[in-house]
Design an enzyme around this catalytic site. Structure first.
Site, mmCIF file in Angstrom:
data_model
loop_
_atom_site.group_PDB
_atom_site.id
_atom_site.type_symbol
_atom_site.label_atom_id
_atom_site.label_comp_id
_atom_site.label_asym_id
_atom_site.label_seq_id
_atom_site.Cartn_x
_atom_site.Cartn_y
_atom_site.Cartn_z
ATOM 1 N N ASP A 1 -7.954 0.718 12.740
ATOM 2 C CA ASP A 1 -7.891 -0.271 11.667
ATOM 3 C C ASP A 1 -9.169 -0.092 10.855
ATOM 4 O OD1 ASP A 1 -7.151 -2.526 10.109
ATOM 5 O OD2 ASP A 1 -8.474 -3.775 11.315
ATOM 6 N N GLU B 1 -3.977 2.604 9.765
ATOM 7 C CA GLU B 1 -3.379 1.702 8.792
ATOM 8 C C GLU B 1 -3.714 2.156 7.375
ATOM 9 O OE1 GLU B 1 -3.795 -2.969 7.938
ATOM 10 O OE2 GLU B 1 -3.265 -2.467 10.014
ATOM 11 N N ASP C 1 -9.873 -7.083 14.811
ATOM 12 C CA ASP C 1 -9.916 -5.672 14.399
ATOM 13 C C ASP C 1 -9.390 -4.745 15.489
ATOM 14 O OD1 ASP C 1 -11.269 -5.907 11.710
ATOM 15 O OD2 ASP C 1 -12.737 -6.908 12.971
#
Length: 177
Positions: free
Chosen positions: A11, A70, A142
């Protein structure tokens, strides 16, 4: 013989980059590790170096075979979007420097895969990651997002088939290389 694949989920973030490693053993998902790389304050090149080196260390220690990251969404603030894109670029570089294939997923795809709702809240993602990986506690936001990205990839990303999306990305509902 049961196929085992180790996946690193990322992420990306300029201040905090989350990472999560899991193994897909047949149809089971097994948690390996997760955490955050904090780049601190300071000049952009130094912060990107921290992300690159930190993920390089995670890769060296955990030896993933595939990486899921992502995608950046367009933010209201173009400067923030640009900075996030640079952090994401540093994360992708860490993977390709170790000759790992990289699959990209939108936040919508990740949330849909993990929660069943593409517009799920962060706490819903955290709770589902905890349940899916049988964790004793809820991971940080996160780390949970990174693990969710790895889970999405392990599930084939939006039902596209077992890990068939490695090295590809989606555009208008179609896989492109």
């Amino acid at each position: 013989m049961v196929l085992t694949i180790r996946i690193l989920g990322i992420d990306p973030g300029l201040r905090v980059t989350g990472f999560g490693v899991l193994e897909k053993i047949g149809n089971r998902l097994v948690y390996v590790t997760s955490g955050c790389i904090r780049s601190g304050e300071g000049e952009l090149p130094q912060r990107l170096k921290v992300i690159l080196a930190g993920l390089g260390e995670v890769i060296a220690v955990n030896q993933p075979q595939q990486v899921a990251i992502e995608k950046v969404f367009v933010n209201v603030n173009p400067q923030s979007t640009l900075l996030l894109g640079q952090a994401r670029g540093a994360a992708i570089c860490a993977a390709v420097l170790h000759d790992l294939p990289v699959a990209e997923y939108t936040a919508l795809q990740v949330k849909q895969s993990v929660v069943g709702n593409g517009h799920a809240a962060k706490d819903q993602v955290q709770e589902m990651v905890k349940r899916l990986l049988n964790l004793p506690g809820v991971p940080s936001p996160d780390a949970a997002d990174a693990l969710a990205c790895a889970i999405c990839h392990a599930h084939g990303g939006q039902g596209l088939g077992a890990l068939a999306t490695a090295g590809y990305r989606m555009k208008n509902g179609r896989l492109i290389g």
